[in-house]
Design an enzyme around this catalytic site. Sequence first.
Site, PDB file in Angstrom:
ATOM      1  N   GLU A   1       0.826  -1.201   0.000  1.00 39.38           N
ATOM      2  CA  GLU A   1       0.000   0.000   0.000  1.00 39.38           C
ATOM      3  C   GLU A   1       0.866   1.260   0.000  1.00 39.38           C
ATOM      4  OE1 GLU A   1      -3.186   0.687   2.696  1.00 39.38           O
ATOM      5  OE2 GLU A   1      -3.810  -1.410   2.734  1.00 39.38           O
TER       6      GLU A   1
ATOM      7  N   SER B   1       4.277 -20.343  -0.334  1.00 34.52           N
ATOM      8  CA  SER B   1       4.128 -21.785  -0.122  1.00 34.52           C
ATOM      9  C   SER B   1       3.612 -22.441  -1.388  1.00 34.52           C
ATOM     10  CB  SER B   1       3.140 -22.108   1.022  1.00 34.52           C
ATOM     11  OG  SER B   1       3.440 -21.388   2.182  1.00 34.52           O
TER      12      SER B   1
ATOM     13  N   ASP C   1      -6.093  -9.586   1.498  1.00 32.31           N
ATOM     14  CA  ASP C   1      -5.788  -8.203   1.873  1.00 32.31           C
ATOM     15  C   ASP C   1      -6.390  -7.897   3.244  1.00 32.31           C
ATOM     16  OD1 ASP C   1      -5.133  -5.569   2.039  1.00 32.31           O
ATOM     17  OD2 ASP C   1      -6.289  -4.913   0.303  1.00 32.31           O
TER      18      ASP C   1
ATOM     19  N   ASP D   1      -4.846  -2.458   6.239  1.00 30.71           N
ATOM     20  CA  ASP D   1      -5.103  -1.145   5.630  1.00 30.71           C
ATOM     21  C   ASP D   1      -4.385  -0.075   6.437  1.00 30.71           C
ATOM     22  OD1 ASP D   1      -6.569  -1.878   3.441  1.00 30.71           O
ATOM     23  OD2 ASP D   1      -8.514  -1.272   4.245  1.00 30.71           O
TER      24      ASP D   1
END
Length: 819
Positions: free
Chosen positions: A195, A262, A334, A337
């Site tokens: 971000e 992974s 996600d 923030d």
Amino acid sequence: MALIFKWLLRIVSGLLILSGLAVALIYFFASRSLPEYSKDLRTGYVSAPVEIVRNNANVPHIFGERDEDVFFGLGYAHAQDRLWQMVTMRRTAQGRLSEVFGTRTVDIDQLIRRLDIYPLSVQSVESLSDHTRAMMTAYANGVNARINEVNTEALGRGAPEMFLFNAPVAPWRMADSLAIQRVMALQLAGHLEDEVLRARVSLLIPDEKRLSDIMPDEPGKGITALPEYAALVPGNPSFIQTADYEPHPLSPFKPRGLAGASNAWAAAPSRSAAGGTLLANDPHLELSAPGIWYLARMELSSGGVIGGTIPGIPAILTGRSARLGWGLTAAHLDDQDVLIEELNTANPNEYRTPDGFKEFRSRNSIINIKDSEPITLTLRWSDNGPILPGRFFDLKTVTPNGHVAAVSWTALSPNDTSMEAAIGLMYADNVRDAIDAAEKYVSPAINLMLVDRETIGFKTVGANPRRAALHQSQGRMPSLGWRRENRWQGRLPYASNPEFVAPIGGILGNTNNKTVDRAFPLHMSFTWGDTQRIHRWERLMQGRQVHTRDSFIEAQLDTVSFTARSLLPLVAADLWFTGESAPEGTPERQRQRALALLAEWNGEMNEHLPEPLIYSAWMRALQTRIIKDELGPLEPEFTHLEPLFIERVFRDVDGAATWCDVIQSSAKETCADMARLALDDALIWIDEKYGRNLESLRWGDAHQATHDHQVLGEVPLLKNFVNIRQSTSGGDNTLQRGKTIGRGPDPFLSGHAAGYRGVYDFADPDSSVFVIATGQSGHFLSRYYDDMAQLWRRGEYVPMSLDEELARAAAVGITRLLP
């Protein structure tokens, strides 16, 4: 003269004797902490005898009459082999490293304290069920039994490091395990850095198309279940300076590009040659010595469970029982923030909210520092999360004056029940039971790959934040914290997380790739952990009608780079076999030799070949040349090759070829010009570092796996004993992934790879195999410190059997814990 010689001889002899005695004394005290595996130990923590049978790979098989006693045995075994690692991770989670290591770790402690990791873990204990707390209490008692034994029997303080960094070891608590689990969440997180970097790049490149070149959303549809095999058989602020935060080896905060990764894939009986389900899993984390993984077997009331554990966490996180197998990959959901909070100019202790100004929640926290004065922090929180100073995560580069940055993150829940899900998974009987048990999982978000004897399944588990449809940045860049539409609105229901059970094609897999393609705000993420390995995996899976344990192992160890195969024809299109043969010794001749080698190369990143090194150095130099004039001081932030960016530029997607033209020059450079110049740059770098003879280069000389001790790894002389370095195959984008560190004088060292590999075959469960990257012991004088390292490097495994008699027949020791 003879007298002088005689005295010199006496002095030298005396010094040698004293040195020998010092070495012997050091060895004596260090070896006192070597665990004794064959013994009886009486303890008040167990109600009936517990046996820890260590097989010939030093994998503990733990047997007891009650599940609590088995969890006790796991805690004891962890502390026997990895006590130093456990207490260091606990100190990390508590923000108390500086009490032992001094000023070097103050930044880590400050950041951990501001995130409130340990107090949140203490709160989360109350959210767990009685059964989970009982198992965790028993595990903590097992750790404490070992600590008590070390103290009462003077067992070298439990680990050699304890002599060098002497500090009291407090009893283990349930919250310690929960805190370590949160530290693992820190290691897997990467969206916050993305971000901030996206915001910084947008300040330099306001053109949305060019921003999408260098930081693109992953293209295409999600890939998890493959189609049926037969169907595929044909007939704001303007600051751009880099922050001054430098991570310490002990830091759980990893540089961008080195967050969790992974591989995991599964086959249904219809795609298995032996008629049983198959599962392969290899989680990727930062390499260290000892490694993060520890192999163990627990015989519970529901049956035996065997696989990979993390010392400090009372659960087998990837493994199998007789009925169920499970693996995990980083989901790249996600779940972070950055919210920019506006301060009240009249009162900086207040911040703006949708309903007016509000006072920060705050409290003081004292960090004690070895050989230095303590520091008092004022910790602050807004409704959106903890407030972080601008020097962390480069936040100051995107935070305007009069504002501060808050972080919303699912890992900061005070009611985290992830441990309950992890323990519950070990009791599950089938795929559906496992998916139901995982509903309590919060953070870090992971993909569970599951198989029982008949069915395969996939489920993303972890809290998915609910964002408003009108969110200003859709979570892709920092946004204004006082805008109601930017604030999280709880979490999406568990049922909305991606789930695939019993697909028609009979194959499931994940390489951290995009799993679903859903519109915001029901999306999972805009950025994922892989756009490259998934293509090689698809080819290997669909290249066979049916699979075996060995074909899954072959895929796990595959070192062919899809990225190299796709980029080289693009980048070198105008360079292959062009012009006349250049004179020997000229740069042109060296370039022709390099291109001739690459023209015959199949993309295999084999440690013994020169081509992987030439290719890697070329792509690194190419990306630097292309982005340096546009990004300037931000160019070093892109430490690894961005394959989608290079492809967009050389295919001129939406005019992306404009990146090849150097802004500062009057000439019009083409992408072919940049490719040629970059190859010359790479060959000069190779010549200076490895020599001019291209044919004799070895990728493995540059791509060494760096299993370094996090504390002693930089100590002269001692580092030769505690660090494990290995020439390895693979690379950033191969299934046998060896992610390069991307910085410093040796950018191609492998610092992030599969510390655990397992392949489970339910046609014959006891033929399943697993391995870890170093060894079971954290004691560098132990034979088990690095005994699996060469097996891991060569792609070999050890048996993963629940056969009790087999474990006992080859036991290197049996510990009996008695009431």
